[in-house]
Design an enzyme around this catalytic site. Structure first.
Site, PDB file in Angstrom:
ATOM      1  N   ASP A  17      -8.941  -4.849   4.969  1.00 63.20           N
ATOM      2  CA  ASP A  17      -8.158  -4.623   6.178  1.00 63.20           C
ATOM      3  C   ASP A  17      -9.099  -4.335   7.346  1.00 63.20           C
ATOM      4  O   ASP A  17      -9.529  -5.230   8.060  1.00 63.20           O
ATOM      5  CB  ASP A  17      -7.171  -3.485   5.938  1.00 63.20           C
ATOM      6  CG  ASP A  17      -6.208  -3.285   7.102  1.00 63.20           C
ATOM      7  OD1 ASP A  17      -6.411  -3.890   8.172  1.00 63.20           O
ATOM      8  OD2 ASP A  17      -5.248  -2.510   6.956  1.00 63.20           O
ATOM      9  N   ASP A  57     -12.414  -6.629  -4.292  1.00 63.60           N
ATOM     10  CA  ASP A  57     -11.257  -5.797  -3.960  1.00 63.60           C
ATOM     11  C   ASP A  57     -10.036  -6.696  -3.824  1.00 63.60           C
ATOM     12  O   ASP A  57     -10.164  -7.923  -3.739  1.00 63.60           O
ATOM     13  CB  ASP A  57     -11.507  -5.032  -2.655  1.00 63.60           C
ATOM     14  CG  ASP A  57     -10.792  -3.679  -2.632  1.00 63.60           C
ATOM     15  OD1 ASP A  57      -9.881  -3.470  -3.464  1.00 63.60           O
ATOM     16  OD2 ASP A  57     -11.144  -2.836  -1.800  1.00 63.60           O
ATOM     17  N   ARG A  75       0.819  -1.219   0.000  1.00 60.51           N
ATOM     18  CA  ARG A  75       0.000   0.000   0.000  1.00 60.51           C
ATOM     19  C   ARG A  75       0.849   1.265   0.000  1.00 60.51           C
ATOM     20  O   ARG A  75       0.345   2.344  -0.329  1.00 60.51           O
ATOM     21  CB  ARG A  75      -0.940  -0.008   1.218  1.00 60.51           C
ATOM     22  CG  ARG A  75      -2.114  -0.953   1.064  1.00 60.51           C
ATOM     23  CD  ARG A  75      -2.919  -1.097   2.342  1.00 60.51           C
ATOM     24  NE  ARG A  75      -2.239  -1.956   3.307  1.00 60.51           N
ATOM     25  CZ  ARG A  75      -2.788  -2.354   4.452  1.00 60.51           C
ATOM     26  NH1 ARG A  75      -4.011  -1.935   4.772  1.00 60.51           N
ATOM     27  NH2 ARG A  75      -2.140  -3.152   5.278  1.00 60.51           N
ATOM     28  N   LYS A  81     -16.747   7.178  -3.498  1.00 61.34           N
ATOM     29  CA  LYS A  81     -16.435   7.259  -2.078  1.00 61.34           C
ATOM     30  C   LYS A  81     -15.522   8.455  -1.821  1.00 61.34           C
ATOM     31  O   LYS A  81     -14.612   8.730  -2.588  1.00 61.34           O
ATOM     32  CB  LYS A  81     -15.731   5.964  -1.652  1.00 61.34           C
ATOM     33  CG  LYS A  81     -15.250   5.913  -0.233  1.00 61.34           C
ATOM     34  CD  LYS A  81     -14.356   4.694  -0.021  1.00 61.34           C
ATOM     35  CE  LYS A  81     -13.034   4.850  -0.764  1.00 61.34           C
ATOM     36  NZ  LYS A  81     -12.137   3.710  -0.545  1.00 61.34           N
TER      37      LYS A  81
END
Length: 323
Positions: free
Chosen positions: A226, A222, A98, A196
């Site tokens: 998490d 997705d 990420r 979003k």
């Protein structure tokens, strides 16, 4: 399968996945001694001869990410000093993915740092699955094979469990549209997008649903889940827009903090993830969480790498989810 000069080594991150890959390939896991000194310093000793061998180290860098990453790097060094012919890092879940770009002034690009560490420690190749950002492949100066769970794992499961209502595949954000479109195409389904707005890190607010979801069996897709805030908020929005039901699919079930509780209380009928990250007692106990095996996909990719055959053709011939 076991006639090839191929050696499998498992780290401590996901021993059940490593055992399943070993069973699929018909090759036993090599004996390794992994221990920690009193200050938690990691020691690794390979207890078998690896000289001239094609070695695959199976180690997702999931929680605790730093321990599992360091353990893997030490394994590479041990194998390199043991004269292994080739070392492949099998990282179904690539931690630090990420952090693939600068998000502010003086912030790191940690995915690039980890790529450098893996290469410097002695890995000759990386095998991973559903990278958070595809461009991470370019962070390496060694070959990277990025497997995709959509066609071989998720599509057969959806086809086996569909309700009969028309299906719409939903991306939980704009960045995941390519993945959602790929699944929608394979299922001959509609496509919708969640618009979003994220106010701050870790908190997401659903604003709008782009596309018609009324009366549809909605499938959220997705690469990872998490905290589960995004997925659960998206499911709530879809139900408000008239969806008949909502299921979520994600390759990597990171599931930190209150994620399992959120999933339990959400409108989701099911949260489907792969076993790229080892299940915990809490995730196993959640009736809504379903694990799909990826050992056949990873094992077949490893075999093809060892035999110098095409890995990309794996996605032309689907590997059944329950193989």
């Amino acid at each position: 399968m076991g006639e090839k000069k191929m050696k499998l080594i498992a780290g401590s991150s996901n021993p059940s996945l490593a055992a399943a890959v070993s069973t699929y390939l018909g090759i036993p896991l090599a004996q390794v001694n992994i221990k920690r000194f009193a200050d938690q310093e990691i020691f690794v000793e390979i207890l078998e001869n690896v000289r001239g061998e094609d070695v695959f180290v199976i180690q997702p860098t999931s929680f605790p990410a730093n321990d599992h990453l360091m353990e893997m790097l030490i394994m590479f060094d041990a194998l390199k000093r043991g004269s292994a012919r080739r070392i492949t890092a099998v990282m179904p879940y690539f931690g630090y993915a990420r952090q693939d770009r600068k998000t502010g002034s003086r912030s790191p690009i940690s995915a690039k740092l980890v790529a450098n560490l893996i290469t410097s420690a002695g890995a000759d190749r990386v095998l991973t699955m559903d990278l958070h950002a595809g461009q991470i492949q370019g962070f390496f100066d060694i070959p990277v094979d990025n497997l995709f769970a959509v066609a071989p794992v998720f599509v057969p499961y959806v086809q086996k469990t569909k309700t009969g209502k028309p299906i719409t595949v939903v991306s939980p954000d704009v960045g995941g549209v390519v993945r959602a479109r790929s699944l929608a195409r394979k299922l001959d389904a509609g496509l919708a997008i969640i618009d979003k707005r994220r106010e701050k890190a870790g908190i997401s607010e659903v604003m709008n649903v782009i596309g018609d979801v009324a009366g549809q069996e909605c499938i959220l897709i997705d690469d990872m889940v998490d905290s589960a805030g995004t997925i659960c908020n998206a499911a709530t929005a879809l139900m408000q827009y008239g969806a008949a039901s909502v299921r979520a699919f994600a390759t990597h079930g990171v599931l930190t903090g209150s994620a399992v509780d959120r999933i339990t209380k959400s409108p989701l009928t099911e949260m489907v993830i792969t076993d790229s990250i080892a299940a915990t007692d809490k995730t196993r106990a959640c009736a809504k969480i379903k694990y799909l095996p990826v050992a056949p996909l990873i094992g077949e990719a490893m075999l093809r790498i060892s035999e110098e055959r095409s890995v990309s053709s794996l996605f032309d011939a689907v590997v059944p989810a329950g193989a």
